[in-house]
Design a protein around this motif. Structure first.
Motif, PDB file in Angstrom:
ATOM      1  N   TYR A 144       0.749  26.549  87.656  1.00 10.47           N
ATOM      2  CA  TYR A 144      -0.160  26.799  88.836  1.00 10.47           C
ATOM      3  C   TYR A 144       0.057  25.520  89.359  1.00 10.47           C
ATOM      4  O   TYR A 144       0.026  24.383  88.968  1.00 10.47           O
ATOM      5  N   TYR A 145       0.228  25.715  90.987  1.00  9.79           N
ATOM      6  CA  TYR A 145       0.676  24.688  91.892  1.00  9.79           C
ATOM      7  C   TYR A 145       0.060  24.917  93.126  1.00  9.79           C
ATOM      8  O   TYR A 145       0.003  25.835  93.592  1.00  9.79           O
ATOM      9  N   ILE A 146      -0.701  23.809  93.570  1.00 10.14           N
ATOM     10  CA  ILE A 146      -1.345  23.741  94.899  1.00 10.14           C
ATOM     11  C   ILE A 146      -0.598  23.307  95.999  1.00 10.14           C
ATOM     12  O   ILE A 146      -0.044  22.014  95.895  1.00 10.14           O
TER      13      ILE A 146
ATOM     14  N   LEU B 273      -5.951  16.179  99.095  1.00  7.25           N
ATOM     15  CA  LEU B 273      -5.318  17.212  98.873  1.00  7.25           C
ATOM     16  C   LEU B 273      -5.578  17.369  97.232  1.00  7.25           C
ATOM     17  O   LEU B 273      -5.557  16.529  96.325  1.00  7.25           O
ATOM     18  N   LYS B 274      -5.779  18.767  96.833  1.00  8.34           N
ATOM     19  CA  LYS B 274      -5.897  18.898  95.460  1.00  8.34           C
ATOM     20  C   LYS B 274      -4.728  19.231  94.648  1.00  8.34           C
ATOM     21  O   LYS B 274      -3.593  19.724  95.155  1.00  8.34           O
ATOM     22  N   ILE B 275      -4.746  18.631  93.334  1.00  6.38           N
ATOM     23  CA  ILE B 275      -3.631  18.798  92.541  1.00  6.38           C
ATOM     24  C   ILE B 275      -3.923  19.122  91.110  1.00  6.38           C
ATOM     25  O   ILE B 275      -5.219  18.931  90.589  1.00  6.38           O
ATOM     26  N   VAL B 276      -3.099  20.067  90.371  1.00  5.97           N
ATOM     27  CA  VAL B 276      -3.379  20.684  89.174  1.00  5.97           C
ATOM     28  C   VAL B 276      -2.752  19.719  87.813  1.00  5.97           C
ATOM     29  O   VAL B 276      -1.676  19.484  88.024  1.00  5.97           O
ATOM     30  N   ASP B 277      -3.886  19.240  87.140  1.00  4.76           N
ATOM     31  CA  ASP B 277      -3.145  18.352  86.309  1.00  4.76           C
ATOM     32  C   ASP B 277      -2.577  19.205  85.248  1.00  4.76           C
ATOM     33  O   ASP B 277      -3.304  20.009  84.482  1.00  4.76           O
ATOM     34  N   GLN B 278      -1.328  19.232  85.111  1.00  5.86           N
ATOM     35  CA  GLN B 278      -0.524  20.156  84.286  1.00  5.86           C
ATOM     36  C   GLN B 278      -0.983  20.063  82.622  1.00  5.86           C
ATOM     37  O   GLN B 278      -0.732  20.819  81.855  1.00  5.86           O
ATOM     38  N   ALA B 279      -1.374  18.755  82.439  1.00  6.52           N
ATOM     39  CA  ALA B 279      -1.530  18.567  80.755  1.00  6.52           C
ATOM     40  C   ALA B 279      -2.924  19.052  80.530  1.00  6.52           C
ATOM     41  O   ALA B 279      -3.249  19.354  79.391  1.00  6.52           O
ATOM     42  N   LYS B 280      -3.858  19.542  81.478  1.00  9.51           N
ATOM     43  CA  LYS B 280      -5.026  19.971  81.230  1.00  9.51           C
ATOM     44  C   LYS B 280      -5.311  21.344  81.295  1.00  9.51           C
ATOM     45  O   LYS B 280      -6.195  22.130  80.940  1.00  9.51           O
TER      46      LYS B 280
ATOM     47  N   SER C  49      -7.920  31.139  87.678  1.00  5.38           N
ATOM     48  CA  SER C  49      -9.333  31.061  88.574  1.00  5.38           C
ATOM     49  C   SER C  49      -8.947  30.457  89.828  1.00  5.38           C
ATOM     50  O   SER C  49      -9.432  31.015  90.622  1.00  5.38           O
ATOM     51  N   CYS C  50      -8.238  29.404  89.771  1.00  2.00           N
ATOM     52  CA  CYS C  50      -8.059  28.552  90.968  1.00  2.00           C
ATOM     53  C   CYS C  50      -7.217  29.647  91.854  1.00  2.00           C
ATOM     54  O   CYS C  50      -7.610  29.566  93.239  1.00  2.00           O
ATOM     55  N   GLU C  51      -6.401  30.358  91.597  1.00  2.00           N
ATOM     56  CA  GLU C  51      -5.658  31.299  92.430  1.00  2.00           C
ATOM     57  C   GLU C  51      -6.494  32.406  92.947  1.00  2.00           C
ATOM     58  O   GLU C  51      -6.276  32.833  94.306  1.00  2.00           O
ATOM     59  N   LEU C  52      -7.306  32.983  92.380  1.00  2.00           N
ATOM     60  CA  LEU C  52      -8.282  34.003  92.574  1.00  2.00           C
ATOM     61  C   LEU C  52      -9.393  33.142  93.704  1.00  2.00           C
ATOM     62  O   LEU C  52      -9.816  34.162  94.578  1.00  2.00           O
ATOM     63  N   VAL C  53      -9.713  32.186  93.415  1.00  2.00           N
ATOM     64  CA  VAL C  53     -10.975  31.617  94.189  1.00  2.00           C
ATOM     65  C   VAL C  53     -10.269  31.018  95.553  1.00  2.00           C
ATOM     66  O   VAL C  53     -11.073  30.698  96.585  1.00  2.00           O
ATOM     67  N   CYS C  54      -9.227  30.784  95.636  1.00  2.00           N
ATOM     68  CA  CYS C  54      -8.659  30.011  96.773  1.00  2.00           C
ATOM     69  C   CYS C  54      -8.816  31.126  98.066  1.00  2.00           C
ATOM     70  O   CYS C  54      -8.343  31.905  98.112  1.00  2.00           O
ATOM     71  N   PRO C  55      -9.699  30.592  99.005  1.00  2.00           N
ATOM     72  CA  PRO C  55      -9.739  31.319 100.108  1.00  2.00           C
ATOM     73  C   PRO C  55      -8.340  32.132 100.774  1.00  2.00           C
ATOM     74  O   PRO C  55      -7.431  31.392 100.893  1.00  2.00           O
TER      75      PRO C  55
ATOM     76  N   ASN D  49      -4.582  30.482 100.913  1.00  2.00           N
ATOM     77  CA  ASN D  49      -3.740  30.987 100.052  1.00  2.00           C
ATOM     78  C   ASN D  49      -2.782  29.842  99.320  1.00  2.00           C
ATOM     79  O   ASN D  49      -1.720  29.916  99.666  1.00  2.00           O
ATOM     80  N   ALA D  50      -3.337  28.916  99.123  1.00  2.00           N
ATOM     81  CA  ALA D  50      -2.644  27.506  98.673  1.00  2.00           C
ATOM     82  C   ALA D  50      -2.030  27.506  97.111  1.00  2.00           C
ATOM     83  O   ALA D  50      -1.246  26.836  96.974  1.00  2.00           O
ATOM     84  N   VAL D  51      -2.715  28.262  96.251  1.00  2.00           N
ATOM     85  CA  VAL D  51      -2.271  28.092  95.044  1.00  2.00           C
ATOM     86  C   VAL D  51      -1.081  29.113  94.777  1.00  2.00           C
ATOM     87  O   VAL D  51      -1.199  30.456  95.050  1.00  2.00           O
ATOM     88  N   ILE D  52      -0.001  28.652  94.247  1.00  2.00           N
ATOM     89  CA  ILE D  52       0.949  29.600  93.907  1.00  2.00           C
ATOM     90  C   ILE D  52       1.255  29.367  92.446  1.00  2.00           C
ATOM     91  O   ILE D  52       0.854  28.350  91.726  1.00  2.00           O
ATOM     92  N   ARG D  53       2.319  30.161  91.683  1.00  2.00           N
ATOM     93  CA  ARG D  53       2.672  29.968  90.574  1.00  2.00           C
ATOM     94  C   ARG D  53       4.177  29.869  90.494  1.00  2.00           C
ATOM     95  O   ARG D  53       4.952  30.503  91.266  1.00  2.00           O
ATOM     96  N   LEU D  54       4.513  28.714  89.780  1.00  2.00           N
ATOM     97  CA  LEU D  54       5.924  28.438  89.730  1.00  2.00           C
ATOM     98  C   LEU D  54       6.453  28.540  88.370  1.00  2.00           C
ATOM     99  O   LEU D  54       5.993  28.177  87.215  1.00  2.00           O
ATOM    100  N   SER D  55       7.642  29.098  88.185  1.00  2.00           N
ATOM    101  CA  SER D  55       8.298  29.174  87.172  1.00  2.00           C
ATOM    102  C   SER D  55       9.876  29.195  87.180  1.00  2.00           C
ATOM    103  O   SER D  55      10.487  29.566  88.174  1.00  2.00           O
TER     104      SER D  55
END
Lengths: 638, 169
Positions: free
Chosen positions: A559-561, A589-596, A602-608, A612-618
């Motif tokens: 998950y990446y913001i 600016l918010k950052i997801v700590d990948q280690a934790k 949840s972040c993707e669901l609640v981001c207004p 729409n700032a939360v995306i999934r990277l693969s």
């Protein structure tokens, strides 16, 4: 009492209800309706009509199959339109009662459409496009006639097929079913009359079993039929009993369907009271009794020999066939095992004739097919279509396509024993033979639609996990094979596999098929084989690039913001994160700590949605190196 | 306490009636015992074995084969998260994990105060409302991890309020 008298009595009771000045309010209270809150609506309606200067009757009915619109309420006004309302809440009840029950305002803003049919004719809502593509035989009065009143069933033509059958010779009944071309709806499509004939020719005491052990996760047609129209199944069983010469029937129902069991019990009681079941039923010399057996939760019990073991009180293990149950079945007696839907067609075939049944469907697969539509569709619920309808019609015209315009990925038919078919095969006609050719099966009739956000490898892993857990353990290839097949798939979803494992998967799938006794093992590799066949590129992406194109497989997704979209001040994601993995950088600016991060989403669901700032990277390596974890110093400070 | 034990045995007597003294009633007897007690204890199964004249190991063998039977007491509000296909595709696994996190128990476990137990179940037939979970008799449709958090907080507050009201009397 003769059947004619019973019919006249029921008919006059029914006419007194529907031809007087009574306003009828029908509330769908099948399991899906209840889950959506229909019991609260029912209670509110009952309170609201108290003291009205009109005669109003509130009844509980079953399910029309429009599950995504539940709770449904139908208001039938004498001399006016019958109107169906969707997503009804207790708060809407005063408006509906004031508007359409007391006055003549049909509250069109809350309505789904008008209701036509009833009285034996299929109930339809012509305003909805899906009804133009459907043909409702089994569902014709579901959600309209009360499953709690045998009078309604009889008044609309019920038990006529049974009475007609009782006036014929058993051989003639079997002939009529043979002419109709009815094939077993349990999945394999074996000709029903052939089974009946074998059982009829066998000697001694015999049994009829109705298979209502609908264990496939994602199918609920049998449940809806039993909850909405239980008498149809009972009548079908009695006709089958007469045709093969059995006096005792068993309905094997899952214990997870308490409402179906309750309504069946009630229906059996009512039928016995009217002498349409039991000793010398309907004035004939034939006697037939039905007992309900509650399953104890084992998927393999849906296999006929395993089911008989369960009824005998043993572990539900399948046996070698032949001898087939029609020869050596329950307690060693000849036994007929038919699916709920198969039996429910029988009264209609007897009543209206084999020719009438053949008017619908294809030459090889006459009649209709019933499907439970679930997954990423707009209109989830039940659908009944003529055999030969294409999957495209089912998914787009009836199901309404995928939700919020997401790209369609595939459709899984037949659950853990079925296969996954891609967009290119959507024009496959639905019938027993065409689906088999494509690698899927009609199976139980569960249709699960997947969109771009579903991963096919993950889905295959899910079904294999199911087969692995439900394998009874009798055959080595199934017990150990599904275990290892799950392990291989699990490895692929974790990015720990190479092409070697892909080859092993194919080999293992063939071995499991060859070495298993019953359908569970023989068909367990189907989801894997069809996905390998049609979605090779997705498997390769997992194996070679460690990338999950759908962003589902946790180990391969991050998950990446997006800094350019993050609003900084809103903090929704920070508050929602259960792992406290989200922090702010020096600019807010918010950052997801990948280690934790536990990847709960949840972040993707609640981001207004406006950010729409939360995306999934693969693969996970796509996360920019500066924004992966909390810097050491900062984490010590906090 | 003594009275309690008597009640329990009376329960069993009601289930083990003479007309059910036949192997084919084994599963329905076990279902009835579980319905009245919430689980199957070793003692109960030995009683059933004696009653049906079969080895206790055979009763145990049948009971452990079927998913319905459990051998530890459930919580007062059993939480069941549906793991059917539709629920899985809709994120059922995330819902299950969220439940485990919020209730602070493992899957298959029971909270220390015996209030909640958490289990995964195969399809409960509400596929159109996926993902779903049931808490006691109530069905919760279209769940997401944030919704689970809300619901659990609400229910916990609710039961604490009831406890306070109960102790006040």
């Amino acid at each position: 009492m003769k059947f004619d008298d019973i019919y006249r009595q029921s008919r006059s009771n029914w006419e007194a209800l529907y031809q007087g000045q009574i306003v009828h309010i029908l509330v769908g209270t099948a399991t899906c309706g209840r889950a959506a809150g229909s019991m609260a609506v029912l209670e509110a309606l009952r309170k609201q009509i108290e003291g009205l200067p009109l005669e109003v009757r509130v009844s509980e009915v079953g399910c029309m199959g429009l599950c995504s619109c539940e709770p449904l309420v139908i208001i039938i006004k004498p001399g006016g339109f019958s109107v169906c309302y969707h997503h009804v809440t207790p708060q809407m009840v005063p408006q509906l009662v004031e508007g359409y029950v007391v006055n003549d305002d049909p509250c069109l803003d809350l309505a789904l459409g008008t209701v036509t049919g009833g009285d034996g004719e299929p109930v339809e809502i012509p305003e909805l496009e899906r009804f133009a593509h459907e043909k409702r035989l089994l569902l014709r009065s579901c959600g309209y006639n009360s499953p709690l009143e045998i009078d309604h069933y009889i008044a609309c033509g019920g038990y006529k097929g049974l009475v007609k059958a009782l006036g014929m010779k058993p051989g003639q009944v079997i002939q009529e079913v043979e002419r109709s071309g009815l094939r077993g709806r349990g999945g394999a499509g074996y000709p029903t009359a052939a089974k009946w004939k074998l059982c009829h020719e066998a000697k001694g005491q015999k049994y009829v079993i109705c298979n209502a052990d609908e264990g496939d996760p994602g199918a609920f047609m049998d449940r809806v039929l039993l909850e909405s129209d239980p008498h149809g199944v009972l009548e079908g069983m009695a006709i089958a009993g007469f045709a093969v010469g059995a006096q005792q029937g068993f309905i094997y129902v899952r214990e997870e369907y308490p409402l179906a069991i309750e309504r069946l019990q009630k229906a059996i009681g009512q039928a016995k009271e009217k002498k349409l079941l039991g000793r010398n039923m309907a004035g004939s010399r034939f006697s037939f009794d039905i007992e309900i057996i509650k399953g104890a939760g084992a998927f393999v019990s849906g296999e006929e020999t395993a089911m008989m073991a369960a009824i005998e009180g043993r572990r539900s293990w399948p046996e070698h066939r032949p001898p087939y149950p029609t020869e050596y079945g329950l307690w060693g007696r000849p036994t007929l095992v038919n699916n709920v839907k198969t039996l429910a067609y029988v009264p209609l075939i007897l009543q209206y004739g084999a020719g009438w049944f053949r008017e619908t469907g294809t030459a090889q697969s006459p009649g209709t097919a019933m499907f439970a539509l679930a997954g990423k569709l707009v209109n989830t619920g039940l659908a009944e279509v003529p055999m030969g309808t294409t999957l495209r019609t089912l998914v787009y015209d009836i199901g309404g396509g995928t939700r919020s315009g997401k790209q369609f990925k595939g459709v899984q038919i037949g659950g853990p024993s079925g296969g996954c078919l891609p967009e290119t095969l959507l024009d496959t006609p639905i019938d027993f033979d065409s689906l088999k050719e494509a690698g899927a099966i009609m199976g139980s009739g569960g249709v699960i639609v997947m969109d771009e956000n579903n991963c096919v490898v993950d889905t295959a892993r899910y079904f294999t996990d199911f087969s692995r857990q439900e394998s009874c353990g009798k055959c080595t290839q199934c017990r150990i094979g599904t275990f290892h097949m799950f392990g291989l798939l699990d490895g692929i979803t974790r990015g720990m596999s190479s092409v070697v494992e892909l080859a092993a998967l194919k080999e293992l799938a063939a071995d499991i098929k060859a070495g298993s006794l019953c359908g569970l093992g023989r068909m367990a590799p189907n989801p894997v084989l069809t996905t390998l066949r049609y979605y090779d590129d997705e498997y390769k992406a997992h194996v070679l690039e460690k990338r999950c194109p759908a962003g589902v497989c946790k180990e391969l997704t991050a998950y990446y913001i997006l800094p350019e979209k993050c609003e900084r001040g809103c903090d929704h994601c920070v508050l929602a994160c259960p792992a406290e993995a989200i922090f702010s950088d020096e600019n807010g600016l918010k950052i997801v700590d990948q280690a934790k991060c536990t990847k709960c989403g949840s972040c993707e669901l609640v981001c207004p949605p406006e950010y729409n700032a939360v995306i999934r990277l693969s693969p996970v390596s796509l996360v920019p190196s500066g924004r992966r974890t909390r810097p050491e110093a900062a984490s010590k400070e906090s | 306490m003594g009275e309690n034990v008597q009640n329990i045995n009376a329960d069993l007597k009601k289930i083990l009636t003479r007309e059910r003294r036949n192997r084919c009633y084994l599963i329905s007897i076990l279902q009835d015992i579980q319905a009245s007690r919430g689980f199957l204890s070793g003692e109960d199964m030995r009683e059933v074995a004696k009653f049906l004249g079969m080895p206790a190991s055979a009763v145990w063998g049948v009971a452990t084969f079927y998913n319905q039977f459990r051998f530890t007491p459930p919580g007062r509000r059993p939480v069941r998260v549906c793991m059917g296909t539709a629920c899985h595709l809709g994120g059922g696994q995330l819902v299950l994990e969220a439940m485990a996190r919020e209730l602070e128990i493992e899957i298959g476990g029971t909270t220390a105060d015996r209030e909640f137990s958490l289990e995964r179940v195969a399809c409960i037939g509400c596929c159109a409302l996926a993902p779903v979970a049931t808490i006691g008799p109530d069905v919760y449709p279209r769940l997401t991890p944030p919704k689970v958090e809300e619901i659990v907080v609400e229910i916990k507050a609710d039961s604490t309020a009831q406890d306070v009201a109960g102790s006040g009397q």
